[in-house]
Enzyme design. Structure first.
Site, short mmCIF file in Angstrom:
data_model
loop_
_atom_site.label_atom_id
_atom_site.label_comp_id
_atom_site.label_asym_id
_atom_site.label_seq_id
_atom_site.Cartn_x
_atom_site.Cartn_y
_atom_site.Cartn_z
N ASP A 1 -27.23 -68.44 -59.47
CA ASP A 1 -26.17 -68.53 -58.47
C ASP A 1 -25.89 -67.09 -58.02
O ASP A 1 -26.23 -66.14 -58.72
CB ASP A 1 -24.93 -69.16 -59.10
CG ASP A 1 -23.74 -69.12 -58.16
OD1 ASP A 1 -23.87 -69.55 -57.01
OD2 ASP A 1 -22.67 -68.63 -58.59
N ASP B 1 -22.67 -65.78 -55.83
CA ASP B 1 -21.27 -65.36 -55.84
C ASP B 1 -20.66 -65.56 -57.23
O ASP B 1 -20.57 -66.69 -57.70
CB ASP B 1 -20.47 -66.17 -54.82
CG ASP B 1 -20.95 -65.97 -53.39
OD1 ASP B 1 -21.16 -64.81 -53.00
OD2 ASP B 1 -21.11 -66.96 -52.66
#
Ligand code: G6P
Ligand code: MG
Length: 223
Positions: free
Chosen positions: A9, A11
């Site tokens: 991922d 952010d």
């Protein structure tokens, strides 16, 4: 564990843009006089811009026309991009450059899978594009986490079966998406957020190739 690929991922994992998302939503919430704080922001991690706005407005959503909601989401994105424009490679999470390089040297295929439609801009500013074999963002996969779409697309682009992929996530919705994709997961952050992951760490810098290769599936690596 068999390590076919690692899917990160973006952010809140490779960089703290989760804080920029929070600050941008906070500006908008204050303008609209909607109560919003860091605790209210936590469940928004991993959700699309539109879904985040719907959660932020809650029962007040009906007070805004769909045109107004589009305009609010646009203003939030302007706020966010103002912050992204100032990013440099210094904004990489501690240990991220070392981990990506270590995995790359070991020949492990690497991807970023993000619900954000700004993922390419952030990755460019961080200077890590050359280390990644695939980038799947919110434009490619419109169904945001916890839907597994973004992770399954990343696995397909890497040519690695989902069962051999390990996902690194900071969001409850992201861990759920990894599970729905049939992938093992490493959670970064508090147990309240990522406790459902197969392995949980406080920070990305605790992760290593050795851990990813050696840890038995579903072990409890942190109390
Ligand atoms: C990530 C973040 C979310 C954000 C979403 C959409 O998943 O964790 O907080 O809402 O991306 O981002 P965007 O940049 O498209 O507004
Ligand atoms: Mg995240």
């Amino acid at each position: 564990m068999g390590l076919g690929a690692v899917i990160f991922d973006l952010d809140g994992v490779l960089t703290d843009t989760a804080e920029f998302h929070y600050q941008s939503w906070k500006t908008i919430a204050d303008e609209l006089r909607v109560p919003f704080d860091r605790a209210a922001n936590e469940p928004l991690r991993g959700l699309s811009r539109e879904e985040s706005l719907a959660r932020l407005l809650g029962p007040r959503a009906d007070q805004f026309s769909s045109e107004q909601r589009v305009e609010i989401a646009r203003r939030k994105n302007d706020e966010y991009l103002r912050r992204v424009e100032k990013m440099t490679p210094v904004d990489l999470a501690v240990g991220a450059a070392e981990l990506l390089s270590e995995l790359k040297r070991a020949g492990v295929p690497l991807a970023v899978a993000s619900s954000s439609r700004n993922a390419h801009a952030v990755i460019d500013r961080l200077g890590i594009a050359a280390l990644l074999d695939a980038i799947v963002d919110g434009n490619d996969a419109p169904r945001s986490k916890p839907d597994p779409q973004v992770f399954l697309q990343a696995a397909e682009r890497l040519g690695v079966p989902p069962g051999e992929c390990v996902v690194v996530e900071d969001a409850s919705s992201g861990v759920a998406a990894a599970k729905a994709a049939g992938m093992r997961s490493v959670g970064i952050g508090p147990r309240g957020q990522v406790g459902e992951a197969d392995h949980v760490f406080d920070a990305l810098q605790e992760l290593s190739l050795q851990m990813l290769l050696g840890a038995p599936a579903r072990s409890q690596t942190r109390v």
